[in-house]
Each structure stands twice: as C-alpha cells, then as structure tokens.
Design an enzyme around this catalytic site. Sequence first.
Site, PDB file in Angstrom:
ATOM      1  N   LYS A   1      49.023  50.127  35.905  1.00 14.94           N
ATOM      2  CA  LYS A   1      49.057  49.619  34.431  1.00 14.94           C
ATOM      3  C   LYS A   1      47.912  48.714  34.060  1.00 14.94           C
ATOM      4  O   LYS A   1      47.274  48.453  34.808  1.00 14.94           O
ATOM      5  CB  LYS A   1      50.378  48.773  34.183  1.00 14.94           C
ATOM      6  CG  LYS A   1      50.639  47.498  34.999  1.00 14.94           C
ATOM      7  CD  LYS A   1      51.807  47.023  35.112  1.00 14.94           C
ATOM      8  CE  LYS A   1      51.700  45.502  35.991  1.00 14.94           C
ATOM      9  NZ  LYS A   1      53.212  45.151  36.038  1.00 14.94           N
TER      10      LYS A   1
ATOM     11  N   TYR B   1      26.989  24.680  22.661  1.00 20.29           N
ATOM     12  CA  TYR B   1      27.802  24.199  21.332  1.00 20.29           C
ATOM     13  C   TYR B   1      28.321  22.825  21.717  1.00 20.29           C
ATOM     14  O   TYR B   1      28.734  22.445  22.754  1.00 20.29           O
ATOM     15  CB  TYR B   1      29.031  25.122  21.320  1.00 20.29           C
ATOM     16  CG  TYR B   1      28.906  26.322  20.435  1.00 20.29           C
ATOM     17  CD1 TYR B   1      28.317  26.181  19.188  1.00 20.29           C
ATOM     18  CD2 TYR B   1      29.130  27.595  21.144  1.00 20.29           C
ATOM     19  CE1 TYR B   1      28.206  27.483  18.441  1.00 20.29           C
ATOM     20  CE2 TYR B   1      28.816  28.753  20.451  1.00 20.29           C
ATOM     21  CZ  TYR B   1      28.216  28.498  19.084  1.00 20.29           C
ATOM     22  OH  TYR B   1      28.178  29.725  18.004  1.00 20.29           O
TER      23      TYR B   1
HETATM   24  C1  LIG Z   1      53.440  45.083  37.657  1.00 22.65           C
HETATM   25  C2  LIG Z   1      54.417  45.282  38.347  1.00 22.65           C
HETATM   26  C3  LIG Z   1      54.487  45.613  39.939  1.00 22.65           C
HETATM   27  C4  LIG Z   1      53.167  45.362  40.543  1.00 22.65           C
HETATM   28  O1  LIG Z   1      53.203  43.836  40.781  1.00 22.65           O
HETATM   29  P1  LIG Z   1      52.060  43.311  41.656  1.00 22.65           P
HETATM   30  O2  LIG Z   1      52.263  41.986  41.789  1.00 22.65           O
HETATM   31  O3  LIG Z   1      50.666  43.324  40.829  1.00 22.65           O
HETATM   32  O4  LIG Z   1      51.832  43.905  43.049  1.00 22.65           O
HETATM   33  C5  LIG Z   1      55.746  46.095  40.387  1.00 22.65           C
HETATM   34  N1  LIG Z   1      56.929  46.260  39.737  1.00 22.65           N
HETATM   35  C6  LIG Z   1      56.816  46.196  38.463  1.00 22.65           C
HETATM   36  C7  LIG Z   1      58.014  46.632  37.786  1.00 22.65           C
HETATM   37  C8  LIG Z   1      55.589  45.758  37.675  1.00 22.65           C
HETATM   38  O5  LIG Z   1      55.613  45.439  36.344  1.00 22.65           O
END
Ligand SMILES: *Cc1c(COP(=O)(O)O)cnc(C)c1O
Length: 397
Positions: free
Chosen positions: A34, A291
């Site tokens: 994601k 800045y």
């Molecule tokens: C993002 C997510 C993960 C992965 O989490 P990490 O800490 O990056 O390993 C697993 N399960 C769900 C439902 C998530 O949203």
Amino acid sequence: MKTWVEISGQRLAANYRLLAATAGAETTVFAVVKADAYGHGVDLCAPVLSAAGAGWLGVTDPDEGMAVRAALQNSGIEQPRVLVMSEMLDEEADEMVEHHLTPVVSNIRQMESLARAAGQRPSSPFPIHLEIDTGMARQGVPVGDALDTVLRWLSSQSVIRLEGMMTHFASAEIAGSHQTSAQRRLFEQTIHQIHSAGLQPAWIHAGNSSTVDNPAGEPLHWLEQLARSLNARAMVRTGLALYGYSLPVEREQDYAGDAQSLVQPGLEPVMTWKARVTGVREVEAGTRIGYNGTFTAQRHMRLALLPVGYADGLRRELSSTNGRAGGWVLFGQARAPIVGRVSMNLTIVDITGLPAVAVGDEAVLLGEGITAEDHAHLAGTIAYEILCGVRAVRCLR
Ligand SMILES: *Cc1c(COP(=O)(O)O)cnc(C)c1O
C-alpha cells in the site's frame, strides 16, 4: 536527473525471504504494498515480491490493486492475489470483481454490493475477507452479535464466499502486550462463531512486521494453531520490514521474557535516495544562511546546494540553527550537515571539510549510513511516514 531514488530489488527479495524463513513453513508471508509500496514504487516492488514468492499483496484501494495488476501484466510472473485492505465503498464493488481484487469487508451492506456486482458474472463464488475488530476500533465487525449476523448472512447465500478472516493488532511491537493478549482472546471467540455458522475460511491472518519481528508471547504460534483448528492456513501481513525497517521492540511493564528483535538485524534498507550537487559556494564568517538566517557561519565555510527540499519529502525538521544540529547527507562515508532551513526544493549542506566535493557529485540523503529512522527521530515521527513521504523518480537497481 537531479534527485532520484534507487530501489534495490535484491534487498527487497532478501528481506522477503528472511521474513518467510522467520515466519516458518506453516505461515504465509503476505506482502503489503500500500501507499505505493511505502514510497518505494508499487510498479517496481510488486514484480520483485511476486517473483520472490509472495502470493498475496496488500493494497489500500482498487486503484492501487489495478496498479499491481498493470505492473505484472506481460511480466511472465503469475498475478498474485491482491487484498484491498481499507474498507470499501459500495461503488467500488464492480472494480473489485472485474479486476479480481479481494476486498476486506465488515458489514452486510458491503457484501450485498459485492453480491450484486458478482451476481452479474458467471464466476465462481466471489471471495472476501472479513475483518474482525478485536480492539483497535478502526475497522472490522465487532465480535459478538454483529459478527453472528454477518456470518449468518454469509452462510445463507452462495454468491459470496468467506475466504479469509483477519484482525489487526494495535500494539504488535510491544513484547508481552496486554492489549495484544486481549485481542487474541477476542479473535479466538470468532473461531467458535465460525464453527457454529458452518463456514470454512481458507485463510486466517493477523498482525504486521512486528508480529514476525517480536516473537514474545508467541503470536505466530498462536496464529498457526488457530488456523489449524479451522483447517485453514495462517498468514501474517508484513509491510515495513520488507523495505528494511522495523519498529523497535518495546516491553510491557510486567513482562520479563525475551524481547529480542528477530528479523531486524538481518534487514537491509531497500531505498537509497540521492541528489546531485547543483552549486558550490564559499561564505565568510558572519554570513547568515537560508530563510530567516537561522544559521550564521562562525568561520569561513564551503557550502553545497542540493536540489531537494520538503516538497520532495526531505523533512523541514532536518533544518539546523547554530544551537541545534539538524540532519545530514553523505558524500561517500563523509557527513555533510544541513545548514539553516530546508527550503521547498533546495537544501544547503556544509562541505567545509570535504574539499573534493564539486557540482554534479552525488549526495546520499537516505539509505546507506543515514536511515529513515534518523530522519524520523529528527522529525518526531516514525520511519513509515518518512518513507511514504519521499517523492522522487524511482529506479530499480
Ligand atoms: C499496513 C498494514 C500492515 C503492515 O504493517 P507493517 O507494520 O508495515 O508491517 C498489515 N496489516 C494491515 C491491515 C495494514 O493496514
């Protein structure tokens, strides 16, 4: 290119294999891609992970799911299963069905939309994964009567198939966490409810990278046993660790057992972010830099200009003043501290001690010798947010 991100396919595959080996043969490692693969580029990462053996990829919405499908088209690599992990809107049902994406659902309304979309196609029953809210109050159906109602709906029809049951832990990085124990107990309850509804999910999944990294309290063994009791397979969803990072393992106050990080020492950062020097100048003592002149040269200084700033994800908290050190970049092994404020697209670094640095040279902003954790520490956030925030052209190396 003035600034770019190099993605190491080798390291990504190695991190995946390390997680798979640590999780063991009975647990499948699910690869979360994601947020554009945590800023690493889903187009680059999905094929590498699939080729390394990841049969399941996790995304946020159907658009990301389609990006995975597109990245693998004509690659010769088999299309993985794609789980869309954020709650779906009714209008997303058609895309889910059309692109063979697997939604995470938590209510009957969502399943009815999917049934309508799937019913118009002569495909086999459409698979869904049901998320159980075991105590995070974010997504999912609560354990109890609400779950009973959903399970009864599922067993009363044949268009939608309950393929997976999942939950998410709020405190997976805390060894001996009471919150995780409570969540586990609630998830166990769902197993009885599934039994009484006569349903047979093929997958039971929970947790994240920290669930693999932090074995205290044995959440993985617990998950395996739970899955076995249903004749299902266990799966753990990993994101951050694939990209080479993990949250530090913490301890519950009354916890005296092992809290050793399992995979962290073997992980390697996948992303290296670089920029080329676009300018070099010398300034006299007393010159105010950047800045608001928050940094005043105390001596003759040699400065390099880098064509990156907070618009690219180089956090403004990496700025420095004379009293407060900020971030740094690397020329080879040598550190060049950031001086003054990070601007929108420009950053000044101190190369007084590095006479060889010239226009066109490569600086490493993130990767070897300077980690997303270093940036996160300065920016008061976590490595996740740093990685997701990097905006630069990406290439596979
Ligand atoms: C993002 C997510 C993960 C992965 O989490 P990490 O800490 O990056 O390993 C697993 N399960 C769900 C439902 C998530 O949203």
